[in-house]
Each structure stands twice: as C-alpha cells, then as structure tokens.
Motif scaffolding. Structure first.
Motif, PDB file in Angstrom:
ATOM      1  N   THR A 168       1.304   5.384   0.173  1.00  0.00           N
ATOM      2  CA  THR A 168       0.614   6.630   0.458  1.00  0.00           C
ATOM      3  C   THR A 168       1.384   7.715   0.810  1.00  0.00           C
ATOM      4  OG1 THR A 168      -1.259   7.124   2.199  1.00  0.00           O
ATOM      5  CG2 THR A 168       0.571   6.019   2.954  1.00  0.00           C
ATOM      6  N   VAL A 218      -6.419  -4.957  -8.706  1.00  0.00           N
ATOM      7  CA  VAL A 218      -6.339  -4.186  -7.608  1.00  0.00           C
ATOM      8  C   VAL A 218      -6.814  -5.146  -6.340  1.00  0.00           C
ATOM      9  CG1 VAL A 218      -7.010  -2.298  -6.076  1.00  0.00           C
ATOM     10  CG2 VAL A 218      -6.650  -2.020  -8.570  1.00  0.00           C
ATOM     11  N   VAL A 262       0.629   4.641  -6.973  1.00  0.00           N
ATOM     12  CA  VAL A 262      -0.723   4.813  -6.102  1.00  0.00           C
ATOM     13  C   VAL A 262      -0.285   6.094  -5.251  1.00  0.00           C
ATOM     14  CG1 VAL A 262      -2.491   4.406  -4.631  1.00  0.00           C
ATOM     15  CG2 VAL A 262      -1.609   2.915  -6.574  1.00  0.00           C
ATOM     16  N   LEU A 267      -4.791   0.417   8.209  1.00  0.00           N
ATOM     17  CA  LEU A 267      -5.507   1.046   6.810  1.00  0.00           C
ATOM     18  C   LEU A 267      -6.901   0.844   7.054  1.00  0.00           C
ATOM     19  CD1 LEU A 267      -2.983  -0.700   4.338  1.00  0.00           C
ATOM     20  CD2 LEU A 267      -3.029   1.761   4.916  1.00  0.00           C
ATOM     21  N   HIS A 319      -7.465  -0.336  -0.673  1.00  0.00           N
ATOM     22  CA  HIS A 319      -6.972  -0.752  -2.112  1.00  0.00           C
ATOM     23  C   HIS A 319      -5.536  -1.164  -1.705  1.00  0.00           C
ATOM     24  CE1 HIS A 319     -10.745   0.630  -3.459  1.00  0.00           C
ATOM     25  NE2 HIS A 319     -10.442   0.600  -4.712  1.00  0.00           N
ATOM     26  N   ARG A 355      -0.654  12.188  -5.174  1.00  0.00           N
ATOM     27  CA  ARG A 355      -1.217  13.419  -4.451  1.00  0.00           C
ATOM     28  C   ARG A 355       0.061  14.227  -4.381  1.00  0.00           C
ATOM     29  NH1 ARG A 355      -4.039   9.639  -1.948  1.00  0.00           N
ATOM     30  NH2 ARG A 355      -6.350   9.951  -2.261  1.00  0.00           N
ATOM     31  N   HIS A 360       0.950  -1.293  -0.045  1.00  0.00           N
ATOM     32  CA  HIS A 360      -0.138  -0.011   0.005  1.00  0.00           C
ATOM     33  C   HIS A 360       0.877   1.207   0.056  1.00  0.00           C
ATOM     34  CE1 HIS A 360      -3.575   2.313   0.693  1.00  0.00           C
ATOM     35  NE2 HIS A 360      -2.892   3.094   1.453  1.00  0.00           N
ATOM     36  N   SER A 368      -0.556   7.722  11.285  1.00  0.00           N
ATOM     37  CA  SER A 368      -1.997   7.380  11.544  1.00  0.00           C
ATOM     38  C   SER A 368      -2.071   5.997  11.461  1.00  0.00           C
ATOM     39  CB  SER A 368      -2.837   8.464  11.018  1.00  0.00           C
ATOM     40  OG  SER A 368      -3.888   7.960  10.722  1.00  0.00           O
ATOM     41  N   ILE A 369      -1.456   5.566  10.205  1.00  0.00           N
ATOM     42  CA  ILE A 369      -1.581   4.121   9.535  1.00  0.00           C
ATOM     43  C   ILE A 369      -0.854   3.147  10.563  1.00  0.00           C
ATOM     44  CG2 ILE A 369      -0.859   2.684   7.702  1.00  0.00           C
ATOM     45  CD1 ILE A 369      -1.716   4.993   5.859  1.00  0.00           C
TER      46      ILE A 369
HETATM   47  C1  HQG Z   1      -5.305   6.874   3.575  1.00  0.00           C
HETATM   48  C2  HQG Z   1      -6.713   4.580  -7.442  1.00  0.00           C
HETATM   49  C3  HQG Z   1      -4.704   8.226   7.769  1.00  0.00           C
HETATM   50  C4  HQG Z   1      -4.870   5.842   2.429  1.00  0.00           C
HETATM   51  C5  HQG Z   1      -5.382   4.012  -6.918  1.00  0.00           C
HETATM   52  C6  HQG Z   1      -5.025   6.680   1.340  1.00  0.00           C
HETATM   53  C7  HQG Z   1      -5.950   2.771  -6.179  1.00  0.00           C
HETATM   54  C8  HQG Z   1      -5.154   6.420   6.079  1.00  0.00           C
HETATM   55  C9  HQG Z   1      -6.255   7.412   1.684  1.00  0.00           C
HETATM   56  C10 HQG Z   1      -7.434   3.389  -5.675  1.00  0.00           C
HETATM   57  C11 HQG Z   1      -5.536   5.549   7.134  1.00  0.00           C
HETATM   58  C12 HQG Z   1      -7.305   6.964   0.833  1.00  0.00           C
HETATM   59  C13 HQG Z   1      -7.326   3.780  -4.181  1.00  0.00           C
HETATM   60  C14 HQG Z   1      -5.177   5.882   8.135  1.00  0.00           C
HETATM   61  C15 HQG Z   1      -5.850   4.726   5.143  1.00  0.00           C
HETATM   62  N1  HQG Z   1      -4.892   7.163   8.623  1.00  0.00           N
HETATM   63  N2  HQG Z   1      -4.925   7.714   6.403  1.00  0.00           N
HETATM   64  N3  HQG Z   1      -5.430   5.052   9.361  1.00  0.00           N
HETATM   65  N4  HQG Z   1      -5.762   4.245   6.313  1.00  0.00           N
HETATM   66  N5  HQG Z   1      -5.341   6.022   4.771  1.00  0.00           N
HETATM   67  O1  HQG Z   1      -7.621   7.472  -2.734  1.00  0.00           O
HETATM   68  O2  HQG Z   1      -5.740   3.421  -1.713  1.00  0.00           O
HETATM   69  O3  HQG Z   1      -6.316   5.456 -10.429  1.00  0.00           O
HETATM   70  O4  HQG Z   1      -9.505   6.188  -1.147  1.00  0.00           O
HETATM   71  O5  HQG Z   1      -3.419   5.547   2.450  1.00  0.00           O
HETATM   72  O6  HQG Z   1      -4.739   3.411  -7.815  1.00  0.00           O
HETATM   73  O7  HQG Z   1      -4.633   5.900  -2.152  1.00  0.00           O
HETATM   74  O8  HQG Z   1      -8.602   5.869  -9.197  1.00  0.00           O
HETATM   75  O9  HQG Z   1      -7.257   5.276  -1.643  1.00  0.00           O
HETATM   76  O10 HQG Z   1      -4.074   7.423   0.976  1.00  0.00           O
HETATM   77  O11 HQG Z   1      -6.162   1.424  -6.765  1.00  0.00           O
HETATM   78  O12 HQG Z   1      -8.278   3.905 -10.656  1.00  0.00           O
HETATM   79  O13 HQG Z   1      -6.326   7.372   2.922  1.00  0.00           O
HETATM   80  O14 HQG Z   1      -7.534   4.842  -6.362  1.00  0.00           O
HETATM   81  O15 HQG Z   1      -7.246   4.017  -8.433  1.00  0.00           O
HETATM   82  O16 HQG Z   1      -7.598   7.312  -0.654  1.00  0.00           O
HETATM   83  O17 HQG Z   1      -6.566   4.517  -3.851  1.00  0.00           O
HETATM   84  P1  HQG Z   1      -8.036   6.694  -1.684  1.00  0.00           P
HETATM   85  P2  HQG Z   1      -5.874   4.813  -2.228  1.00  0.00           P
HETATM   86  P3  HQG Z   1      -7.455   4.846  -9.691  1.00  0.00           P
END
Ligand code: HQG
Length: 181
Positions: free
Chosen positions: A101, A166, A134, A114, A123, A138, A99, A108-109
């Motif tokens: 990030t 995924v 991934v 997660l 994911h 940002r 994962h 926090s993680i």
């Molecule tokens: C974070 C894209 C703080 C997590 C990608 C992530 C992927 C926490 C964010 C798909 C946490 C959510 C999903 C915690 C998780 N404290 N932050 N306890 N637990 N997080 O965008 O995984 O291009 O909803 O690390 O490729 O980044 O759109 O999820 O940064 O497959 O097709 O919370 O989206 O696909 O962010 O991405 P997201 P993700 P596409």
C-alpha cells in the motif's frame, strides 16, 4: 489490438463488472455473472477484442464460461464493490501473505489493521513482489505489510483465493501485521 488498447478495455470491463453494472444497465446475477453479449453491447466492443483481453490479461481478471442456459457469461474474478457471492470455498492460507500500500496510510493501518474499504474483501498477495506492484498502482512510496495468515487461520479467520490467485479475507486486525517495510 495493441497493449495500450487492451489495458484500456480491461479497465472499462473491470469498472463495468465490479463497480457500476447497474448504472450501465447490466444486471449481474448473485455470483456476478453477466451475459457476454450484454457486456459487448454496453461497451460497444466486439467479441474478438473481449476474448483477447480475457485471454491476455496480465492478472487473469476475468472468467468466461458457458452458463447452464447455454449462454456465454463473464465476471470479474475479484475486486468487486457491488454485492456479490463469488462462491469461493474457504481455503487454508499459506503461513504468510502480503499487502502492499501507499506509505501515507501506514500509520492508520498499524493502528486500525486492514479494512476492506469499498471492496468486498481485503485483498492480499501471495508474494512480496506482487504486493509491491499493487501498492505502486497509485504512484508514490510503497510499504509492504506481512500478514501472519497462519495465526489468523488458527484464530478462526476465513480466507478465500480468487480464480486468479488473489487472497481474500474480511479484515486483518493490526495484531497480525508486522510493522511494514
Ligand atoms: C487501504 C487490484 C487506511 C489499503 C489490486 C488499500 C488488488 C487502509 C486501500 C485489488 C486501511 C484500498 C485490491 C486502513 C486498508 N487505513 N487505509 N485501516 N486498510 N487500507 O484498491 O488492496 O488490478 O480497494 O491498503 O491488484 O489496493 O484492479 O485495495 O490501499 O488485487 O485487478 O485502502 O485491486 O486489482 O484500496 O487492491 P483498494 P487494494 P486489479
């Protein structure tokens, strides 16, 4: 269509199918499918452009098929925030998943594990490079966590793999994560 136009349309399609179909007047079925013609109408694009995005998409984000009613339909393969039953069977995961990030959420993680946030699942990526990409979405520094998926599966956590590869699970408790790197 040039690459930039394709990416822009892909993002509009993702938003419509994953996050705000209802606001646009689309009505996905329980599995997230909408008639292709409905999506074309709300996005005001032609079928050749949609087909080009579906076929050329770097992550194969969309699936198009002929429904039982003979009508072509489309859905996002993953990433929804609307309620959806993708109907993916549980799959035995590889021993490790990853994962990626932003560095800002690492602490926090490490404590909270997660969470799925606004989406349906957490994911996870099958390899480090994908996870890094991934995490880089940002901007800013990226940290990649390794998930002990084998131990999770042993402990009864369920995994699914989306049509575009995924890995999805409900949550990853902190004890299954390495410190991140
Ligand atoms: C974070 C894209 C703080 C997590 C990608 C992530 C992927 C926490 C964010 C798909 C946490 C959510 C999903 C915690 C998780 N404290 N932050 N306890 N637990 N997080 O965008 O995984 O291009 O909803 O690390 O490729 O980044 O759109 O999820 O940064 O497959 O097709 O919370 O989206 O696909 O962010 O991405 P997201 P993700 P596409």
């Amino acid at each position: 269509m040039d690459h930039r136009t394709m990416v822009k349309l892909s993002k509009r399609m993702s938003k419509a199918l994953r996050h705000e179909p209802y606001r646009l007047g689309l009505t996905p079925d329980r599995a997230g499918w909408v008639p292709v013609d409905d999506l074309l109408a709300v996005l005001r694009v032609g079928r050749p452009d949609l087909d080009a995005v579906v076929a050329g998409n770097d992550k194969q984000r969309f699936a198009v098929e002929r429904g039982p009613d003979g009508v072509d339909r489309i859905r996002a393969n993953q990433g929804h925030s609307i309620p959806v039953e993708l109907g993916l069977p549980p799959v035995e995961p590889p021993a490790r998943l990853y994962h990626g990030t932003g560095a800002g959420v690492v602490e926090s993680i490490r404590t909270g594990g997660l969470h799925r946030g606004g989406r349906h699942h957490v994911h996870l990526s099958a390899d480090v490079e994908t996870a890094r990409r991934v995490g880089a979405r940002r901007g800013g520094p990226v940290v990649v966590f390794t998930v002990d998926a084998a131990a999770m599966a042993r402990d009864g956590h369920v995994f699914h793999r989306s049509a575009n590869g995924v890995w999805l699970t409900d949550a990853v408790p902190a004890r299954y994560l390495d410190p991140g790197r």
